[in-house]
Design a protein around this motif. Structure first.
Motif, PDB file in Angstrom:
ATOM      1  N   GLY A 164      35.823  34.236-109.016  1.00  0.00           N
ATOM      2  CA  GLY A 164      37.273  34.177-109.134  1.00  0.00           C
ATOM      3  C   GLY A 164      37.915  32.935-108.560  1.00  0.00           C
ATOM      4  O   GLY A 164      39.146  32.844-108.507  1.00  0.00           O
ATOM      5  N   PHE A 165      37.115  31.968-108.114  1.00  0.00           N
ATOM      6  CA  PHE A 165      37.666  30.723-107.616  1.00  0.00           C
ATOM      7  C   PHE A 165      37.888  29.770-108.780  1.00  0.00           C
ATOM      8  O   PHE A 165      37.185  29.825-109.782  1.00  0.00           O
ATOM      9  CB  PHE A 165      36.733  30.095-106.574  1.00  0.00           C
ATOM     10  CG  PHE A 165      36.688  30.867-105.291  1.00  0.00           C
ATOM     11  CD1 PHE A 165      37.638  30.654-104.306  1.00  0.00           C
ATOM     12  CD2 PHE A 165      35.714  31.820-105.072  1.00  0.00           C
ATOM     13  CE1 PHE A 165      37.618  31.373-103.129  1.00  0.00           C
ATOM     14  CE2 PHE A 165      35.680  32.545-103.895  1.00  0.00           C
ATOM     15  CZ  PHE A 165      36.637  32.327-102.917  1.00  0.00           C
ATOM     16  N   SER A 166      38.840  28.885-108.634  1.00  0.00           N
ATOM     17  CA  SER A 166      39.187  27.974-109.724  1.00  0.00           C
ATOM     18  C   SER A 166      38.217  26.808-109.848  1.00  0.00           C
ATOM     19  O   SER A 166      38.146  26.181-110.905  1.00  0.00           O
ATOM     20  CB  SER A 166      40.608  27.442-109.540  1.00  0.00           C
ATOM     21  OG  SER A 166      40.709  26.739-108.311  1.00  0.00           O
ATOM     22  N   SER A 167      37.464  26.528-108.792  1.00  0.00           N
ATOM     23  CA  SER A 167      36.522  25.415-108.818  1.00  0.00           C
ATOM     24  C   SER A 167      35.514  25.573-107.684  1.00  0.00           C
ATOM     25  O   SER A 167      35.693  26.390-106.774  1.00  0.00           O
ATOM     26  CB  SER A 167      37.255  24.086-108.640  1.00  0.00           C
ATOM     27  OG  SER A 167      37.831  24.017-107.349  1.00  0.00           O
ATOM     28  N   GLN A 168      34.479  24.751-107.738  1.00  0.00           N
ATOM     29  CA  GLN A 168      33.481  24.747-106.672  1.00  0.00           C
ATOM     30  C   GLN A 168      34.102  24.298-105.353  1.00  0.00           C
ATOM     31  O   GLN A 168      33.793  24.849-104.298  1.00  0.00           O
ATOM     32  CB  GLN A 168      32.313  23.841-107.045  1.00  0.00           C
ATOM     33  CG  GLN A 168      31.231  23.795-105.978  1.00  0.00           C
ATOM     34  CD  GLN A 168      30.039  22.952-106.394  1.00  0.00           C
ATOM     35  OE1 GLN A 168      29.830  22.705-107.573  1.00  0.00           O
ATOM     36  NE2 GLN A 168      29.260  22.510-105.422  1.00  0.00           N
ATOM     37  N   SER A 169      34.993  23.316-105.408  1.00  0.00           N
ATOM     38  CA  SER A 169      35.607  22.828-104.173  1.00  0.00           C
ATOM     39  C   SER A 169      36.508  23.889-103.541  1.00  0.00           C
ATOM     40  O   SER A 169      36.575  23.996-102.309  1.00  0.00           O
ATOM     41  CB  SER A 169      36.380  21.532-104.413  1.00  0.00           C
ATOM     42  OG  SER A 169      37.463  21.738-105.290  1.00  0.00           O
ATOM     43  N   HIS A 170      37.167  24.687-104.367  1.00  0.00           N
ATOM     44  CA  HIS A 170      38.002  25.781-103.856  1.00  0.00           C
ATOM     45  C   HIS A 170      37.131  26.812-103.147  1.00  0.00           C
ATOM     46  O   HIS A 170      37.448  27.273-102.044  1.00  0.00           O
ATOM     47  CB  HIS A 170      38.776  26.402-105.022  1.00  0.00           C
ATOM     48  CG  HIS A 170      39.867  27.324-104.614  1.00  0.00           C
ATOM     49  ND1 HIS A 170      40.119  28.481-105.280  1.00  0.00           N
ATOM     50  CD2 HIS A 170      40.789  27.261-103.619  1.00  0.00           C
ATOM     51  CE1 HIS A 170      41.141  29.106-104.707  1.00  0.00           C
ATOM     52  NE2 HIS A 170      41.558  28.380-103.695  1.00  0.00           N
ATOM     53  N   LEU A 171      36.002  27.174-103.764  1.00  0.00           N
ATOM     54  CA  LEU A 171      35.059  28.086-103.113  1.00  0.00           C
ATOM     55  C   LEU A 171      34.555  27.472-101.813  1.00  0.00           C
ATOM     56  O   LEU A 171      34.549  28.142-100.775  1.00  0.00           O
ATOM     57  CB  LEU A 171      33.867  28.391-104.027  1.00  0.00           C
ATOM     58  CG  LEU A 171      32.662  29.055-103.342  1.00  0.00           C
ATOM     59  CD1 LEU A 171      33.009  30.437-102.826  1.00  0.00           C
ATOM     60  CD2 LEU A 171      31.477  29.112-104.278  1.00  0.00           C
ATOM     61  N   SER A 172      34.128  26.216-101.851  1.00  0.00           N
ATOM     62  CA  SER A 172      33.552  25.578-100.668  1.00  0.00           C
ATOM     63  C   SER A 172      34.541  25.542 -99.503  1.00  0.00           C
ATOM     64  O   SER A 172      34.166  25.806 -98.355  1.00  0.00           O
ATOM     65  CB  SER A 172      33.091  24.158-101.004  1.00  0.00           C
ATOM     66  OG  SER A 172      32.024  24.215-101.918  1.00  0.00           O
ATOM     67  N   TYR A 173      35.798  25.238 -99.802  1.00  0.00           N
ATOM     68  CA  TYR A 173      36.826  25.186 -98.759  1.00  0.00           C
ATOM     69  C   TYR A 173      36.966  26.553 -98.072  1.00  0.00           C
ATOM     70  O   TYR A 173      36.890  26.658 -96.839  1.00  0.00           O
ATOM     71  CB  TYR A 173      38.159  24.747 -99.354  1.00  0.00           C
ATOM     72  CG  TYR A 173      39.301  24.805 -98.371  1.00  0.00           C
ATOM     73  CD1 TYR A 173      39.492  23.786 -97.443  1.00  0.00           C
ATOM     74  CD2 TYR A 173      40.172  25.887 -98.347  1.00  0.00           C
ATOM     75  CE1 TYR A 173      40.524  23.845 -96.520  1.00  0.00           C
ATOM     76  CE2 TYR A 173      41.209  25.953 -97.441  1.00  0.00           C
ATOM     77  CZ  TYR A 173      41.381  24.940 -96.526  1.00  0.00           C
ATOM     78  OH  TYR A 173      42.410  25.004 -95.610  1.00  0.00           O
TER      79      TYR A 173
END
Length: 88
Positions: A60-69
């Motif tokens: 459900g995250f918009s991107s890998q960077s959003h998940l990583s953050y």
């Protein structure tokens, strides 16, 4: 279901809904959703070989960077480090 539909159907304000949710669940709606997404990502990282970007999108995250953050903030390590640690 979209929050706006719930608010409209119940004829309550967004602030009231957020406060009632927090009183019932113990955390804000935003934190609740983030925690559920992080838990799903952790499950996928443990039990699949999916690329981290696919884990992010499947959780459900918009991107890998959003998940990583958010993963770093909640778990204390990056998704890749979490996967490597679990593999040991």
């Amino acid at each position: 279901m979209k929050a706006n539909l719930v608010i409209t159907a119940a004829a309550i304000t967004p602030i009231y809904l957020a406060r009632a949710f927090k009183a019932a669940v113990g955390q804000s709606p935003h934190r609740y959703v983030l925690a559920r997404r992080i838990e799903r990502a952790k499950e996928l990282l443990r039990n699949s070989e999916m690329a981290v970007v696919d884990v992010a999108l499947s959780s459900g995250f918009s991107s890998q960077s959003h998940l990583s953050y958010w993963f770093q903030r909640y778990v204390g390590v990056s998704p890749a480090a979490y996967r490597q640690h679990r593999a040991l």
